[in-house]
Design a protein around this motif. Structure first.
Motif, PDB file in Angstrom:
ATOM      1  N   THR A   1      -7.818   9.476  -1.291  1.00 18.54           N
ATOM      2  CA  THR A   1      -8.812   8.794  -0.460  1.00 18.54           C
ATOM      3  C   THR A   1      -8.165   7.707   0.389  1.00 18.54           C
ATOM      4  OG1 THR A   1     -10.507   9.218  -2.143  1.00 18.54           O
ATOM      5  CG2 THR A   1     -10.983   7.533  -0.494  1.00 18.54           C
ATOM      6  N   VAL A   2      -7.275   6.931  -0.238  1.00 17.33           N
ATOM      7  CA  VAL A   2      -6.582   5.876   0.505  1.00 17.33           C
ATOM      8  C   VAL A   2      -5.751   6.472   1.627  1.00 17.33           C
ATOM      9  CG1 VAL A   2      -4.826   4.079   0.347  1.00 17.33           C
ATOM     10  CG2 VAL A   2      -6.554   4.289  -1.444  1.00 17.33           C
ATOM     11  N   ARG A   3      -5.022   7.542   1.326  1.00 16.89           N
ATOM     12  CA  ARG A   3      -4.181   8.185   2.343  1.00 16.89           C
ATOM     13  C   ARG A   3      -5.041   8.757   3.470  1.00 16.89           C
ATOM     14  NH1 ARG A   3      -1.665  10.963  -0.899  1.00 16.89           N
ATOM     15  NH2 ARG A   3       0.186   9.664  -1.172  1.00 16.89           N
TER      16      ARG A   3
ATOM     17  N   TYR B   1       2.331   1.782  -3.432  1.00 18.76           N
ATOM     18  CA  TYR B   1       1.344   2.364  -4.350  1.00 18.76           C
ATOM     19  C   TYR B   1       1.204   3.865  -4.125  1.00 18.76           C
ATOM     20  CZ  TYR B   1      -3.163   3.897  -6.063  1.00 18.76           C
ATOM     21  OH  TYR B   1      -4.157   4.624  -6.669  1.00 18.76           O
ATOM     22  N   LEU B   2       1.123   4.278  -2.860  1.00 20.67           N
ATOM     23  CA  LEU B   2       0.917   5.696  -2.576  1.00 20.67           C
ATOM     24  C   LEU B   2       2.102   6.547  -3.016  1.00 20.67           C
ATOM     25  CD1 LEU B   2      -0.708   5.504   0.983  1.00 20.67           C
ATOM     26  CD2 LEU B   2      -1.842   6.013  -1.179  1.00 20.67           C
TER      27      LEU B   2
ATOM     28  N   TYR C   1       3.080   4.998  -7.386  1.00 19.40           N
ATOM     29  CA  TYR C   1       2.060   4.914  -8.428  1.00 19.40           C
ATOM     30  C   TYR C   1       0.854   5.799  -8.174  1.00 19.40           C
ATOM     31  CZ  TYR C   1       4.577   0.640  -9.734  1.00 19.40           C
ATOM     32  OH  TYR C   1       5.543  -0.252 -10.116  1.00 19.40           O
ATOM     33  N   GLY C   2       0.544   6.055  -6.901  1.00 19.53           N
ATOM     34  CA  GLY C   2      -0.711   6.711  -6.556  1.00 19.53           C
ATOM     35  C   GLY C   2      -0.809   8.145  -7.044  1.00 19.53           C
ATOM     36  N   ARG C   3      -1.802   8.437  -7.819  1.00 23.48           N
ATOM     37  CA  ARG C   3      -2.077   9.787  -8.293  1.00 23.48           C
ATOM     38  C   ARG C   3      -3.598   9.997  -8.295  1.00 23.48           C
ATOM     39  NH1 ARG C   3       2.498   9.217  -7.715  1.00 23.48           N
ATOM     40  NH2 ARG C   3       4.268   9.857  -9.011  1.00 23.48           N
TER      41      ARG C   3
ATOM     42  N   GLY D   1       0.811  -1.211   0.000  1.00 20.75           N
ATOM     43  CA  GLY D   1       0.000   0.000   0.000  1.00 20.75           C
ATOM     44  C   GLY D   1       0.845   1.263   0.000  1.00 20.75           C
TER      45      GLY D   1
ATOM     46  N   PHE E   1      -8.166   8.822  -5.949  1.00 22.69           N
ATOM     47  CA  PHE E   1      -8.158   7.530  -5.270  1.00 22.69           C
ATOM     48  C   PHE E   1      -7.006   7.441  -4.267  1.00 22.69           C
ATOM     49  CE2 PHE E   1      -6.890   3.018  -5.043  1.00 22.69           C
ATOM     50  CZ  PHE E   1      -8.067   2.497  -4.501  1.00 22.69           C
ATOM     51  N   ALA E   2      -5.821   7.901  -4.667  1.00 23.53           N
ATOM     52  CA  ALA E   2      -4.677   7.889  -3.753  1.00 23.53           C
ATOM     53  C   ALA E   2      -4.931   8.801  -2.553  1.00 23.53           C
ATOM     54  CB  ALA E   2      -3.414   8.323  -4.482  1.00 23.53           C
TER      55      ALA E   2
ATOM     56  N   GLU F   1       5.600   4.604   3.980  1.00 23.24           N
ATOM     57  CA  GLU F   1       5.437   5.707   3.031  1.00 23.24           C
ATOM     58  C   GLU F   1       6.454   6.813   3.288  1.00 23.24           C
ATOM     59  OE1 GLU F   1       2.020   8.955   1.626  1.00 23.24           O
ATOM     60  OE2 GLU F   1       1.617   7.527   3.235  1.00 23.24           O
TER      61      GLU F   1
END
Length: 360
Positions: A174-176, A162-163, A166-168, A159, A171-172, A235
């Protein structure tokens, strides 16, 4: 160069500056005098005990140090010495509670630190029986924390990757956001969630329609608690990896997944392991989730998927509230065992990470 210029240059040499220092003997004398004066003021008037003596002594020491240093070294050097002393004092104050906890655990927990404690359980142990140990609780803690680590570590590290990598977009974000919210979730809430979902809904499917407590349910609750800590710490460690390392790998034609696996993760590994061990330490010390979904048991249960199971934290809670005079030593020894177990795991993980880093 004239005589006056030569004398001025000699007077401004570093040796001359360093000669205007407060002697160590004076510094120690100020400390001793401050403690003596504080003891006289506090103990003679009866307004406090040795704690107030130390606190007041530190205050008097700082005041006396500032006055003496100002006279000898000057105002600027005196202020620097004062703030340095404050930093040292804050460091000592931060270490004192930890040292006090360790000393209390060792002094009170050593009484039952024997083979009987580690090789027996509390099954058929009465209030007047001085025997009995935490073997069942140690087994439960190792199984529950081990299963939780197997579930939380891969999910948390992936996770975080991804953050960071890859995370952009929304959605990223929201996950954070949800990871941040889960970081402060109380342990009792995690236990209630697993109780409502796993114990009351899922476990009846495998038990002829009857809900069942288990160590695996406790591991699920501990996973919920460990996951946000691992994600956030990993992270932050991944963000500290310099960008040129990634760019150099990309310039050589290395795919992104291999760059992450061979460059980014090894560089951030020591910090990632520190975050993982913090999460494991928190999970090992949780009581409410185990009490809610594992129930606790005085006997040994090696099967985490079947029947009640105890843990060291729950064992400490139960023994501390027991009226038996033999329960308190068991509680202290179990607490010492839990701290020692976490310490051993942390040292082993640090050594393993250091060895892997040196081998590369």
């Amino acid at each position: 160069m004239s005589v006056l210029e030569r004398e001025a240059s000699v007077g401004m040499t570093p040796e001359h500056i360093r000669s205007q220092r407060l002697p160590l003997v004076v510094n120690i004398g100020i400390g001793v005098l401050a403690l003596v004066l504080s003891a006289v003021l506090v103990l003679s008037t009866g307004i406090g005990n040795w704690v107030l003596v130390v606190v007041l002594g530190v205050v008097l020491y700082l005041v006396g140090l500032l006055a003496a240093a100002t006279r000898v070294e000057g105002r600027r050097s005196a202020r620097n010495r004062l703030w340095r002393s404050l930093v040292y004092a804050a460091c000592v104050l931060a270490v004192l509670p930890l040292a006090s906890v360790v000393w209390t655990l060792v002094s009170k927990g050593a009484a039952r630190f024997d083979g009987d404690f580690f090789l027996t359980s509390m099954n058929n142990i009465g209030a007047r029986d001085e025997n009995g140990g935490a073997y069942h609780a140690i087994v439960g803690t190792l199984e529950q924390v081990g299963i939780a680590a197997l579930l939380a570590i891969p999910l948390g590290v992936l996770g975080a990757i991804y953050l960071v990598e890859y995370g952009r977009g929304k959605f990223a974000l929201t996950v954070r956001f949800f990871v941040d919210v889960m970081t402060g979730i109380p342990s009792i809430v995690a236990g209630l969630f697993v109780l409502a979902f796993w114990v009351l809904i899922v476990s009846p499917w495998f038990n002829n329609g009857v809900p069942r407590f288990s160590g695996f349910a406790a591991a699920l609750a501990l996973t919920v608690l460990m996951l946000p800590t691992i994600v956030r710490s990993t992270e932050e460690m991944l963000r500290l990896v310099p960008g040129p390392l990634r760019e150099g790998a990309y310039a050589l034609g290395v795919p992104q997944w291999k760059t992450i696996l061979r460059v980014v993760l090894p560089t951030a590994l020591p910090g990632i392991i520190t975050g993982i061990m913090l999460a494991i330490a928190r999970a090992a010390g949780e009581t409410a989730p185990v009490l809610l979904v594992a129930g606790g048991a005085p006997f040994i249960n090696f099967d985490p998927f079947l029947g009640n199971q105890s843990s060291l934290a729950l064992f400490v809670y139960q023994q501390a509230g027991d009226a038996s005079k033999y329960a308190q030593p068991r509680a202290w020894t179990a607490a010492l065992t839990l701290v020692a177990l976490v310490l051993i795991l942390t040292i082993a993980a640090k050594l393993l990470a250091r060895r892997n880093r040196l081998s590369r």
